[in-house]
Design an enzyme around this catalytic site. Structure first.
Site, PDB file in Angstrom:
ATOM      1  N   THR A  12       0.829  -1.209   0.000  1.00 53.43           N
ATOM      2  CA  THR A  12       0.000   0.000   0.000  1.00 53.43           C
ATOM      3  C   THR A  12       0.859   1.253   0.000  1.00 53.43           C
ATOM      4  O   THR A  12       0.452   2.294  -0.534  1.00 53.43           O
ATOM      5  CB  THR A  12      -0.936  -0.029   1.224  1.00 53.43           C
ATOM      6  OG1 THR A  12      -1.842  -1.107   1.043  1.00 53.43           O
ATOM      7  CG2 THR A  12      -1.714   1.257   1.384  1.00 53.43           C
ATOM      8  N   SER A  58       1.376  -7.411  -0.758  1.00 56.98           N
ATOM      9  CA  SER A  58       2.065  -8.415   0.064  1.00 56.98           C
ATOM     10  C   SER A  58       1.174  -9.571   0.495  1.00 56.98           C
ATOM     11  O   SER A  58       1.660 -10.555   1.050  1.00 56.98           O
ATOM     12  CB  SER A  58       2.727  -7.771   1.283  1.00 56.98           C
ATOM     13  OG  SER A  58       1.834  -7.585   2.340  1.00 56.98           O
ATOM     14  N   THR A  91       1.661  -4.156   4.454  1.00 62.91           N
ATOM     15  CA  THR A  91       1.465  -4.435   5.875  1.00 62.91           C
ATOM     16  C   THR A  91       0.979  -5.868   6.142  1.00 62.91           C
ATOM     17  O   THR A  91       1.183  -6.400   7.224  1.00 62.91           O
ATOM     18  CB  THR A  91       0.426  -3.461   6.490  1.00 62.91           C
ATOM     19  OG1 THR A  91      -0.813  -3.596   5.789  1.00 62.91           O
ATOM     20  CG2 THR A  91       0.902  -2.027   6.446  1.00 62.91           C
ATOM     21  N   ASP A  92       0.327  -6.482   5.125  1.00 57.38           N
ATOM     22  CA  ASP A  92      -0.368  -7.748   5.393  1.00 57.38           C
ATOM     23  C   ASP A  92       0.541  -8.893   5.833  1.00 57.38           C
ATOM     24  O   ASP A  92       0.162  -9.698   6.690  1.00 57.38           O
ATOM     25  CB  ASP A  92      -1.164  -8.176   4.152  1.00 57.38           C
ATOM     26  CG  ASP A  92      -2.385  -7.298   3.923  1.00 57.38           C
ATOM     27  OD1 ASP A  92      -2.801  -6.601   4.877  1.00 57.38           O
ATOM     28  OD2 ASP A  92      -2.923  -7.309   2.803  1.00 57.38           O
TER      29      ASP A  92
HETATM   30  N1  ASP Z   1      -2.637  -5.455   0.904  1.00 53.10           N
HETATM   31  C1  ASP Z   1      -1.596  -4.489   1.204  1.00 53.10           C
HETATM   32  C2  ASP Z   1      -0.282  -5.216   1.237  1.00 53.10           C
HETATM   33  O1  ASP Z   1      -0.032  -5.897   2.182  1.00 53.10           O
HETATM   34  C3  ASP Z   1      -1.897  -3.844   2.506  1.00 53.10           C
HETATM   35  C4  ASP Z   1      -0.897  -2.828   2.941  1.00 53.10           C
HETATM   36  O2  ASP Z   1       0.213  -2.713   2.483  1.00 53.10           O
HETATM   37  O3  ASP Z   1      -1.277  -2.066   3.885  1.00 53.10           O
HETATM   38  O4  ASP Z   1       0.491  -5.117   0.299  1.00 53.10           O
END
Ligand code: ASP
Length: 316
Positions: A12, A58, A91-92
């Site tokens: 993200t 991710s 973040t995932d």
């Molecule tokens: N779906 C995203 C990822 O993990 C979520 C994020 O980065 O906050 O790439």
């Protein structure tokens, strides 16, 4: 001045959307890591090198990307002109990547993962501040001779083995599963409450990442859990190659429904290595004298899967 290398993997933090007010409508992994750096004026005076290692959401993290990250880290961490490395990540699965890398990166140089809860186009984008902090943390850690893997998010430095995503939407989305951050980072880049040393568990050879990963799956215990899914996996594995390991996301202190326990015994009888963790957010699962299954300690379920993969790779 030594340089900081920034390895981009997407997420993200590199995401874009069309409406800055509707930050939940966006696509991850759209901007290059070079574009992310250009968007942070505070970094313009820093000596940086940027490398796009991957460009993914991710949620789609894979052993292949981990291997590429490992190759890049081996290359840059050994260079005398490199103070340390920042990894921009989604973040995932950040907790999995951070934990995995902590088994390979030794205490000589810092590796800092960072991420964002809002895409780069959002009014309240948190990526630029997190990236600025991550670079500053590398410099300060190098000055203090601290090395190893940490995550820098929302003004906190987290140990790789403790960090976990604990909220699906808030900017302050990470915690340590009951452990405090190693330090807080204020807007000027100063640290408060700093831990004198950073934990490292590195003892593994990078070449482990070049091996074919074992198949390790996760099964939850819950009401009515009767082992149906595990028996199906065992039957499938019989025809399609082995299930090497299983992490149980148990209830409470890593306990299992008796129906699932019977299936776990069938899995162990055909050679599957089974570890137990907990579906509860904090507290972990400690070992007891009567344990027949290894307890995953403080690790999250996903980190326990990483730990079991490394264990199996080393014992093969
Ligand atoms: N779906 C995203 C990822 O993990 C979520 C994020 O980065 O906050 O790439």
């Amino acid at each position: 001045m030594q340089q900081v290398v920034i390895l981009g993997t997407g997420g993200t933090i590199a995401g874009t959307g069309v409406d800055p007010g509707r930050s939940w409508q966006y696509q991850a992994a759209q901007l290059t890591v070079a574009q992310l750096v250009q968007a942070v004026p505070a970094l313009s005076a820093s000596h940086l090198d940027v490398v796009q290692v991957a460009q993914i959401d991710s949620k789609d993290m894979s052993w292949a990307v981990w291997r590429s990250l490992g190759d890049a880290l081996q290359q840059y961490l050994t260079r005398d002109d490199v103070a340390g490395v920042v990894i921009t990540h989604g973040t995932d699965t950040l907790e999995e990547t951070a934990y995995l890398l902590s088994h390979f990166v030794d205490a000589r140089k810092p590796v800092v993962l960072t991420a964002a809860m809002r895409p780069a186009t959002a009014h309240d984008a948190d990526g630029p501040g997190n990236l600025r902090d991550a670079v500053r943390v590398v410099h300060e850690a190098a000055r203090r001779r601290l090395g190893g893997v940490v995550a820098v998010l929302h003004g906190r430095i987290w140990a790789a083995e403790h960090v976990r995503k604990a909220h699906t939407a808030q900017l302050d989305a990470f915690d340590g599963g009951g452990h405090a951050p190693l330090a807080l980072v204020d807007e000027g880049g100063q640290w408060t409450a700093a831990a004198p040393a950073w934990p490292t568990s590195a003892a593994r050879a990078w070449s482990l990442l070049a091996k074919k990963p074992p198949r390790v799956e996760v099964v939850h215990s819950h009401a009515d859990a009767d082992g149906w899914l595990l028996d199906a996996a065992l039957a499938y594995a019989g025809d399609h190659g082995p299930l090497d390991g299983l992490v149980l996301a148990g209830t409470g202190h890593g306990t299992l429904h008796q129906g699932l326990e019977a299936a776990v015994n069938r899995a162990r009888a055909v050679g599957v290595t089974v570890w137990r963790s907990s579906r509860v957010a904090r507290g972990g699962v400690m070992s007891r004298d009567s344990d027949s299954l290894r307890a995953a300690g403080d690790l999250t379920v996903a980190q326990a899967r990483v730990a079991l993969m490394l264990y199996l790779l080393e014992s093969k």
